[in-house]
Design an enzyme around this catalytic site. Structure first.
Site, mmCIF file in Angstrom:
data_model
loop_
_atom_site.group_PDB
_atom_site.id
_atom_site.type_symbol
_atom_site.label_atom_id
_atom_site.label_comp_id
_atom_site.label_asym_id
_atom_site.label_seq_id
_atom_site.Cartn_x
_atom_site.Cartn_y
_atom_site.Cartn_z
ATOM 1 N NE ARG A 1 -1.098 2.430 2.976
ATOM 2 C CZ ARG A 1 -0.578 3.543 3.485
ATOM 3 N NH1 ARG A 1 -0.553 4.666 2.790
ATOM 4 N NH2 ARG A 1 -0.037 3.548 4.699
ATOM 5 C CG ASP A 2 3.143 4.369 3.029
ATOM 6 O OD1 ASP A 2 3.002 5.237 2.163
ATOM 7 O OD2 ASP A 2 3.534 4.611 4.180
ATOM 8 C CG HIS B 1 4.080 4.740 9.150
ATOM 9 N ND1 HIS B 1 3.394 3.712 8.518
ATOM 10 C CD2 HIS B 1 4.390 5.611 8.165
ATOM 11 C CE1 HIS B 1 3.306 3.959 7.239
ATOM 12 N NE2 HIS B 1 3.893 5.113 6.986
ATOM 13 C CG HIS C 1 7.806 7.900 5.261
ATOM 14 N ND1 HIS C 1 7.557 7.466 3.988
ATOM 15 C CD2 HIS C 1 6.655 7.703 5.949
ATOM 16 C CE1 HIS C 1 6.308 7.044 3.899
ATOM 17 N NE2 HIS C 1 5.728 7.180 5.086
ATOM 18 C CB CYS D 1 2.754 10.517 1.529
ATOM 19 S SG CYS D 1 1.078 11.160 1.552
ATOM 20 C CG ASN E 1 6.988 3.493 4.308
ATOM 21 O OD1 ASN E 1 6.641 3.779 3.167
ATOM 22 N ND2 ASN E 1 6.212 3.662 5.349
#
Ligand SMILES: CC(C)(COP(=O)([O-])OP(=O)([O-])OC[C@H]1O[C@@H](n2cnc3c(N)ncnc32)[C@H](O)[C@@H]1OP(=O)([O-])[O-])[C@@H](O)C(=O)NCCC(=O)NCCSC(=O)C[C@@](C)(O)CC(=O)[O-]
Length: 335
Positions: free
Chosen positions: A48-49, A240, A242, A273, A282
């Protein structure tokens, strides 16, 4: 384990622990024994990310294969897709097809992102068992990412979580910009704590603190976690990070020392993002697994398997394989 090594490790952890204020040590049941440090849950966000910002649209079959490969590496949670507007994030347009076609294992959780009721409907139609709603700690980011203010986003999340929980679908929460915003700069940790508390009050069982643009450093991360955990138990928090400034692994180490036991990461360090220009990937799952192994934590993830997947997806995306631990692991296999 070699006794000398064990004692060196132990004194290292005692030194680290001594930096934690007594008041925090009391309620963070935080072992100093490397043998019993315990389990760290990795939430794999690569599908996803990791992919949402990729310009070239990937076939659903490739995403399904990525998730199936990740499922074979020992991960317990793989964020599989995102039921957002395809006009906003075209790469996630195939989410229903992806979710329905992955080979789901009974012991793996496959959450998806949902911003509103429309997204929830689509997720329900696919039989999703867990969703994640995503808030921000900065008004400007909320407007860019969700096209609405923080308070309006909570009106949506309230409807979404209420309906989801009634159906037995669990809900995770994200907060973006916890250590800085691409539009506003400094973000007050107490604002982050308030947003986290609101998500918890809605029924989110876990809240992930997103350093969306990777500006955090270890001391700032520690301060943030201490501030937030006064309002939300640390056992319900995840981190989370990055890796924009190369601080993600150091921040995760600091978070672990504060008692955090859930870490989001992305295979091969993919990600970014679409609404945070310049935000790089990430932290790589491979690097996190290597760190955890070195510290004596269990994660259940097989470094070799995850590195093979990281190397494979990097080739598919025509990108250099950016995980250092992954590169080293792969080169050892080929020796
Ligand atoms: C929330 C909206 C939809 C509001 O967007 P909007 O334009 O205000 O929504 P709208 O209700 O006016 O709808 C616009 C169009 O989108 C459709 N639509 C509306 N909702 C959906 C849906 N769920 N699924 C599919 N379609 C949808 C809707 O039907 C309509 O279609 P049209 O009538 O024009 O043909 C939009 O802003 C959006 O999709 N935003 C998502 C952005 C996003 O995915 N960002 C990345 C994820 S967050 C992140 O990466 C951070 C995180 C979590 O990783 C942590 C961190 O690192 O910080």
């Amino acid at each position: 384990m070699n006794l000398k090594l064990l004692s060196a490790k132990k004194s290292f952890f005692c030194r680290e622990l001594s930096k934690t204020p007594l008041s925090l040590r009391k309620f963070r049941s935080f072992s100093t024994d490397p043998e019993t440090l315990g389990f760290v849950k990795i939430v794999e966000v690569g599908p996803r990310d990791g992919l949402q910002n990729e310009k070239t649209l990937l076939d659903a079959e490739v995403k399904v294969e990525l998730i199936n490969r990740l499922s074979d590496s020992g991960l317990g949670v793989i964020e599989a897709a995102s039921f957002v507007s395809p006009k906003w994030v075209p790469q996630m347009a195939s989410s229903a097809q992806v979710y329905t076609n992955i080979k789901k294992k009974h012991n793996i959780n496959y959450p998806v992102l949902v911003p509103n009721e429309k997204g929830l409907e689509a997720a329900i139609n696919c039989g999703v068992k867990e969703i994640a709603v995503f808030a921000a700690a900065s008004e400007s980011f909320s407007n860019k990412n969700l096209n609405c203010s923080i308070s309006k986003s909570f009106e949506n999340f309230s409807l979404v979580t209420m309906k989801a929980l009634k159906l037995g679908i669990t809900v995770r929460g994200y907060v973006s910009c916890v250590l800085g915003c691409p539009y506003e700069g400094y973000v007050d940790p107490s604002v982050v704590a308030d947003v986290c508390l609101k998500l918890q009050d809605l029924g989110c069982y876990e809240i992930s603190l997103g350093d969306t643009i990777g500006v955090g450093t270890p001391e700032k991360s520690r301060h943030l976690i201490r501030t937030v955990s006064k309002k939300v138990p640390i056992t319900n928090l995840a981190v989370h990070f990055h890796d924009t400034y190369g601080q993600a692994i150091a921040n995760i180490y600091a978070a672990l020392m504060e008692g955090i036991r859930t870490v989001d990461s992305s295979v091969a360090g993919l990600g970014g993002c679409p609404y945070a220009k310049g935000a790089s990937g990430n932290v790589a799952t491979e690097d996190v697994v290597y760190l955890l192994n070195g510290l004596g934590f269990q994660s259940g993830v097989d470094l070799v398997e995850i590195a093979k997947t990281g190397s494979w997806i990097s080739k598919i995306l025509s990108k250099p394989y950016s995980s250092k631990a992954g590169q080293a692991t792969i080169s050892k296999i080929h020796q």
